[in-house]
Design an enzyme around this catalytic site. Structure first.
Site, PDB file in Angstrom:
ATOM      1  N   ASP A  67       3.865   6.241   4.437  1.00  0.00           N
ATOM      2  CA  ASP A  67       3.139   7.318   3.757  1.00  0.00           C
ATOM      3  C   ASP A  67       1.785   7.609   4.400  1.00  0.00           C
ATOM      4  OD1 ASP A  67       2.038   4.885   2.950  1.00  0.00           O
ATOM      5  OD2 ASP A  67       2.692   5.070   0.873  1.00  0.00           O
ATOM      6  N   ASN A 136       1.739  -0.444 -10.856  1.00  0.00           N
ATOM      7  CA  ASN A 136       2.628   0.260 -11.782  1.00  0.00           C
ATOM      8  C   ASN A 136       4.073   0.293 -11.277  1.00  0.00           C
ATOM      9  OD1 ASN A 136       2.487   2.082  -9.691  1.00  0.00           O
ATOM     10  ND2 ASN A 136       1.607   3.763 -10.860  1.00  0.00           N
ATOM     11  N   HIS A 138       5.104   1.202  -8.222  1.00  0.00           N
ATOM     12  CA  HIS A 138       5.461   2.205  -7.208  1.00  0.00           C
ATOM     13  C   HIS A 138       5.752   1.540  -5.867  1.00  0.00           C
ATOM     14  CE1 HIS A 138       0.931   2.795  -6.137  1.00  0.00           C
ATOM     15  NE2 HIS A 138       1.491   2.372  -5.023  1.00  0.00           N
ATOM     16  N   GLU A 143       5.779   7.251  -7.328  1.00  0.00           N
ATOM     17  CA  GLU A 143       5.158   6.841  -8.591  1.00  0.00           C
ATOM     18  C   GLU A 143       6.164   6.903  -9.738  1.00  0.00           C
ATOM     19  OE1 GLU A 143       2.222   5.654  -8.654  1.00  0.00           O
ATOM     20  OE2 GLU A 143       0.713   6.890  -7.652  1.00  0.00           O
TER      21      GLU A 143
END
Ligand code: GLP
Length: 241
Positions: A67, A136, A138, A143
């Site tokens: 990314d 979280n 991801h 996400e």
């Protein structure tokens, strides 16, 4: 899913680096999928040591990063391009022509994303993908959401990720709100995956992942349960909380 619980960050990093080394030694033209963030820094450090002291040869490998932030220059110290140069590429004998990082400043981002997945396929696909995990759950910048992208896409970052990543920026307002990220499908196509996590702030995500017997887009890492060759390497803090 294979699980290794290592004593600390150092041991986690060394184990991951050794698995990368084995892969490169088995296939000098191996295609690696690489991650950024604090988690893999120690692994990159160890890979540099393996290059300098044990002659690990990076000259024929190809790398694809997961990314990049949208709208940030390659030279920006917080860009993932810069991170990779700084943490690995500048210190080993890799051919920069064989390193690929999504271009967060692409003129036509949608088209760039399509071409990125196409290029990975043309090169023969990723042999070994390195992943971190967000607090979280991801992976890359996929996400938790109702739906997840299959291919490389432009994604909105969650407030919690923006906050977590603001530690690298002067202020939270400087953290980009969008990124270009490989999709879950791009990641799942890798032949082998290593997911690393360290520290207490990852304990909840790791607990959820390890106890999961259902997949859910609300915990993107749970999709990895569908993959046939995933190794999870954590330190004791990430395992025990
Ligand atoms: C970042 C990256 C992920 C990374 C994760 C954890 O936002 N996009 O690829 O795995 O969040 O980051 P860190 O290793 O710094 O905790």
């Amino acid at each position: 899913m294979k699980l290794f619980v290592e004593k600390d960050y150092d041991a986690m990093s060394k184990l991951a680096a050794n698995m990368v080394k084995d892969e490169i030694e088995k296939n000098p033209s191996t295609i690696l999928g690489l991650a950024t963030g604090s988690t893999p820094e120690g692994m990159y450090k160890e890979l540099i040591r393996l290059y300098k002291e044990e002659g690990l040869d990076f000259s024929k490998i190809t790398t694809f990063n997961l990314d990049e932030y949208v709208g940030i220059d390659e030279e920006h110290p917080n860009s993932y391009h810069y991170f990779m140069k700084n943490q690995l590429f500048d210190h080993v004998n890799i051919d920069m022509k064989n390193t690929f990082v999504p271009d967060g400043k692409a003129e036509n981002p949608e088209e760039f994303c399509k071409q990125y997945d196409k290029l990975i396929e043309e090169k023969g696909g990723i042999d070994l993908q390195i992943l971190g995990i967000g607090a979280n759950g991801h992976i890359a910048f996929n996400e938790p959401d109702e739906e997840l992208n299959v291919g490389t896409s432009i994604v909105n970052l969650t407030e919690s990720t923006i906050e977590a990543n603001s530690r690298f920026f002067d202020s939270i307002d400087e953290v980009p709100k969008t990124a270009m990220s490989m999709g879950i499908g791009s990641i799942m196509k890798a032949k082998k995956i290593i997911l690393m996590a360290n520290g207490k702030n990852k304990a909840e995500a790791i607990k959820e992942l390890l106890k999961a017997d259902k997949i859910t887009t609300k915990l993107p890492a749970s999709l990895l349960l569908l993959h046939h060759d995933v190794t999870v390497i954590v330190d004791e803090e990430a395992y025990n909380g």
